[in-house]
Design a protein around this motif. Structure first.
Motif, PDB file in Angstrom:
ATOM      1  N   ILE A   1       3.944   7.601  12.489  1.00 56.15           N
ATOM      2  CA  ILE A   1       4.555   7.423  13.811  1.00 56.15           C
ATOM      3  C   ILE A   1       3.608   6.645  14.721  1.00 56.15           C
ATOM      4  O   ILE A   1       3.306   7.032  15.849  1.00 56.15           O
ATOM      5  CB  ILE A   1       4.964   8.773  14.434  1.00 56.15           C
ATOM      6  CG1 ILE A   1       5.646   9.671  13.395  1.00 56.15           C
ATOM      7  CG2 ILE A   1       5.919   8.553  15.616  1.00 56.15           C
ATOM      8  CD1 ILE A   1       6.017  11.045  13.888  1.00 56.15           C
ATOM      9  N   THR A   2       3.133   5.511  14.227  1.00 56.23           N
ATOM     10  CA  THR A   2       2.141   4.713  14.938  1.00 56.23           C
ATOM     11  C   THR A   2       2.583   3.258  14.969  1.00 56.23           C
ATOM     12  O   THR A   2       3.087   2.725  13.978  1.00 56.23           O
ATOM     13  CB  THR A   2       0.768   4.868  14.267  1.00 56.23           C
ATOM     14  OG1 THR A   2       0.283   6.192  14.524  1.00 56.23           O
ATOM     15  CG2 THR A   2      -0.228   3.859  14.777  1.00 56.23           C
TER      16      THR A   2
ATOM     17  N   LYS B   1       8.770   5.560  19.710  1.00 56.80           N
ATOM     18  CA  LYS B   1       9.610   4.533  19.126  1.00 56.80           C
ATOM     19  C   LYS B   1       9.477   3.249  19.927  1.00 56.80           C
ATOM     20  O   LYS B   1       9.669   3.230  21.140  1.00 56.80           O
ATOM     21  CB  LYS B   1      11.068   4.993  19.105  1.00 56.80           C
ATOM     22  CG  LYS B   1      11.999   4.060  18.344  1.00 56.80           C
ATOM     23  CD  LYS B   1      13.372   4.672  18.205  1.00 56.80           C
ATOM     24  CE  LYS B   1      14.288   3.778  17.369  1.00 56.80           C
ATOM     25  NZ  LYS B   1      15.629   4.376  17.189  1.00 56.80           N
ATOM     26  N   PRO B   2       9.145   2.101  19.266  1.00 58.73           N
ATOM     27  CA  PRO B   2       8.952   0.852  19.993  1.00 58.73           C
ATOM     28  C   PRO B   2      10.268   0.144  20.250  1.00 58.73           C
ATOM     29  O   PRO B   2      11.298   0.442  19.640  1.00 58.73           O
ATOM     30  CB  PRO B   2       8.078   0.028  19.043  1.00 58.73           C
ATOM     31  CG  PRO B   2       8.574   0.461  17.686  1.00 58.73           C
ATOM     32  CD  PRO B   2       8.894   1.936  17.835  1.00 58.73           C
TER      33      PRO B   2
ATOM     34  N   ASN C   1      -0.844   4.094  19.307  1.00 63.07           N
ATOM     35  CA  ASN C   1      -0.602   2.666  19.456  1.00 63.07           C
ATOM     36  C   ASN C   1      -1.936   1.956  19.265  1.00 63.07           C
ATOM     37  O   ASN C   1      -2.934   2.322  19.894  1.00 63.07           O
ATOM     38  CB  ASN C   1      -0.035   2.354  20.840  1.00 63.07           C
ATOM     39  CG  ASN C   1       1.337   2.969  21.042  1.00 63.07           C
ATOM     40  OD1 ASN C   1       2.345   2.432  20.608  1.00 63.07           O
ATOM     41  ND2 ASN C   1       1.374   4.113  21.724  1.00 63.07           N
ATOM     42  N   ILE C   2      -1.951   0.959  18.397  1.00 59.89           N
ATOM     43  CA  ILE C   2      -3.193   0.293  18.033  1.00 59.89           C
ATOM     44  C   ILE C   2      -2.940  -1.208  18.023  1.00 59.89           C
ATOM     45  O   ILE C   2      -1.943  -1.677  17.470  1.00 59.89           O
ATOM     46  CB  ILE C   2      -3.680   0.749  16.642  1.00 59.89           C
ATOM     47  CG1 ILE C   2      -3.825   2.279  16.599  1.00 59.89           C
ATOM     48  CG2 ILE C   2      -4.996   0.086  16.292  1.00 59.89           C
ATOM     49  CD1 ILE C   2      -4.058   2.834  15.206  1.00 59.89           C
TER      50      ILE C   2
ATOM     51  N   CYS D   1       5.826   3.959  10.551  1.00 63.42           N
ATOM     52  CA  CYS D   1       5.051   3.121  11.468  1.00 63.42           C
ATOM     53  C   CYS D   1       5.796   1.818  11.749  1.00 63.42           C
ATOM     54  O   CYS D   1       6.721   1.435  11.041  1.00 63.42           O
ATOM     55  CB  CYS D   1       3.667   2.831  10.891  1.00 63.42           C
ATOM     56  SG  CYS D   1       2.606   4.288  10.787  1.00 63.42           S
ATOM     57  N   TYR D   2       5.363   1.137  12.800  1.00 61.49           N
ATOM     58  CA  TYR D   2       5.890  -0.176  13.157  1.00 61.49           C
ATOM     59  C   TYR D   2       4.731  -1.160  13.197  1.00 61.49           C
ATOM     60  O   TYR D   2       3.727  -0.932  13.884  1.00 61.49           O
ATOM     61  CB  TYR D   2       6.586  -0.142  14.513  1.00 61.49           C
ATOM     62  CG  TYR D   2       7.074  -1.496  14.975  1.00 61.49           C
ATOM     63  CD1 TYR D   2       8.086  -2.152  14.292  1.00 61.49           C
ATOM     64  CD2 TYR D   2       6.519  -2.112  16.100  1.00 61.49           C
ATOM     65  CE1 TYR D   2       8.532  -3.401  14.712  1.00 61.49           C
ATOM     66  CE2 TYR D   2       6.969  -3.352  16.527  1.00 61.49           C
ATOM     67  CZ  TYR D   2       7.979  -3.997  15.830  1.00 61.49           C
ATOM     68  OH  TYR D   2       8.420  -5.223  16.250  1.00 61.49           O
ATOM     69  N   LEU D   3       4.853  -2.262  12.446  1.00 63.12           N
ATOM     70  CA  LEU D   3       3.827  -3.292  12.384  1.00 63.12           C
ATOM     71  C   LEU D   3       4.416  -4.595  12.877  1.00 63.12           C
ATOM     72  O   LEU D   3       5.477  -5.024  12.404  1.00 63.12           O
ATOM     73  CB  LEU D   3       3.335  -3.494  10.952  1.00 63.12           C
ATOM     74  CG  LEU D   3       2.420  -2.463  10.296  1.00 63.12           C
ATOM     75  CD1 LEU D   3       3.060  -1.084  10.208  1.00 63.12           C
ATOM     76  CD2 LEU D   3       2.014  -2.940   8.909  1.00 63.12           C
TER      77      LEU D   3
END
Length: 369
Positions: A66-67, A364-365, A45-46, A100-102
């Motif tokens: 997966i980030t 997973k968000p 997570n960033i 990824c999720y942005l």
């Protein structure tokens, strides 16, 4: 799920890294990669007020999977404006961004020089990502930002931007072109492939404004014949509710747009019509460099409302340097119901192809769409 974040990290050796990193200083990236050795960031997570993941001039080989990446509120910066790029990469051998999720970031920027060996193991692959609200705001200003922008020298084979879902909300995002290929090229044998992406929304910062320069997918660049954008194939993409245009060619050759779907009611959810210009497909030698030729716009499905144009439609605008053939125009008035149905078509496509978007497993968000 709440995360505990660590201070920014500088990576100087190859390896696999997992963590939660943040930067509240726009001048300091949350993750700064300073090595040419292969680096893998996974299950992380960033978040940052500036660049999330940066690698400048290190001949990078980076894989991110997966980030989750989140843009924080912008802070004052020194020197040039510091956007909240999820990845800002200059000089590279390889870049992979998958699952990824942005959210609230300024997307992915790849520039300077491709220094790989031309094999499938040294290219760019941006796939299976979920993206919400590309946002080009910086402290006390704005900067053009995209989901993906290529702006590098060198011919890159095996590159792919595919199976991404990008949704920008009016008044909560600020994207220019969702995908912009600028003075960058594939090869004749292996064009850059942009396919099976769902792209919804491109608006000015205040969505009701009448002026907007962004849009959907654009081939661009002011270079000469040796450096201009070339050898790109974009197909089976879904372009929905986009201000200005859906797919365009400002410069470039050997580009083919085919079997895409451009659906635009030019209307907000509250029923208000766009005040900005809208159109479907276009092609021009915008920079007057003689570089726009041998292009094709064919076999697409198009329905784009454009208020104050004849019949309130603008499926095509200027066409120079491209063949237009075998396209299908949706008849009648395009409505928000057409757009909702397009999202259903996309979801069914994901199901049929067994595609999972965004992070999987424990990382997973929560995604409210």
């Amino acid at each position: 799920m709440a995360q505990n974040y660590s201070k920014p990290i500088v990576i100087t050796k190859g390896g696999t890294y997992t963590g939660n990193w943040e930067s509240n200083n726009a001048d300091v990236p949350a993750v700064d990669i300073q090595t040419s050795e292969p680096v893998v960031i996974i299950n992380s997570n960033i978040r940052s007020a500036g660049i999330l993941i940066k690698s400048w001039y290190h001949n990078a080989d980076i894989t991110i999977k997966i980030t989750n990446g989140y843009g924080l509120s912008p802070t004052p910066y020194t020197g040039s404006a510091k956007t909240r790029r999820f990845v800002a990469l200059n000089d590279f051998k390889n870049l992979v961004i998958e699952n990824c999720y942005l959210e609230g970031t300024a997307g992915i920027g790849v520039g300077d020089n491709y220094r790989g060996n031309g094999t499938p193991d040294q290219t760019i692959r941006i796939r299976y990502n979920l993206v919400k609200n590309i946002d080009g705001r910086v402290y006390a200003g704005t900067v053009h930002s995209q989901f993906v922008q290529f702006n590098f020298k060198g011919s890159l084979p095996h590159a792919e931007i595919s199976w991404n879902q990008v949704i920008n909300e009016p008044n909560r995002s600020l994207v220019e072109d969702n995908i912009n290929i600028f003075n960058s090229r594939g090869t004749a044998a292996s064009p850059i492939k942009i396919h099976n992406n769902y792209i919804q929304g491109a608006y000015p910062l205040f969505a009701a404004d009448s002026s907007f320069s962004g849009g959907g997918i654009l081939m661009d660049g002011d270079g000469n014949l040796k450096t201009c954008t070339a050898y790109v194939e974009a197909y089976e993409n879904h372009l929905v509710n986009l201000g200005n245009y859906s797919m365009g060619i400002a410069s470039g050759n050997n580009i083919r747009y085919h079997h895409n779907r451009a659906i635009n009611a030019a209307t907000f959810e509250d029923g208000e019509k766009f005040l900005m210009y809208t159109s479907g497909f276009w092609s021009l030698d915008y920079y007057k460099k003689g570089t726009t030729f041998s292009n094709s716009i064919d076999n697409n499905t198009i329905g784009v409302m454009a208020w104050e144009w004849p019949d309130n439609r603008r499926d095509f605008s200027d066409i120079k340097g491209a063949i237009v053939a075998e396209n299908t125009h949706i008849t009648g008035t395009i409505t928000t119901q057409h757009e909702a149905a397009e999202f259903g078509i996309w979801q069914q496509k994901l199901k049929v192809n067994a595609i999972t978007l965004g992070p999987v497993g424990k990382n997973k968000p929560f995604i409210p769409f």
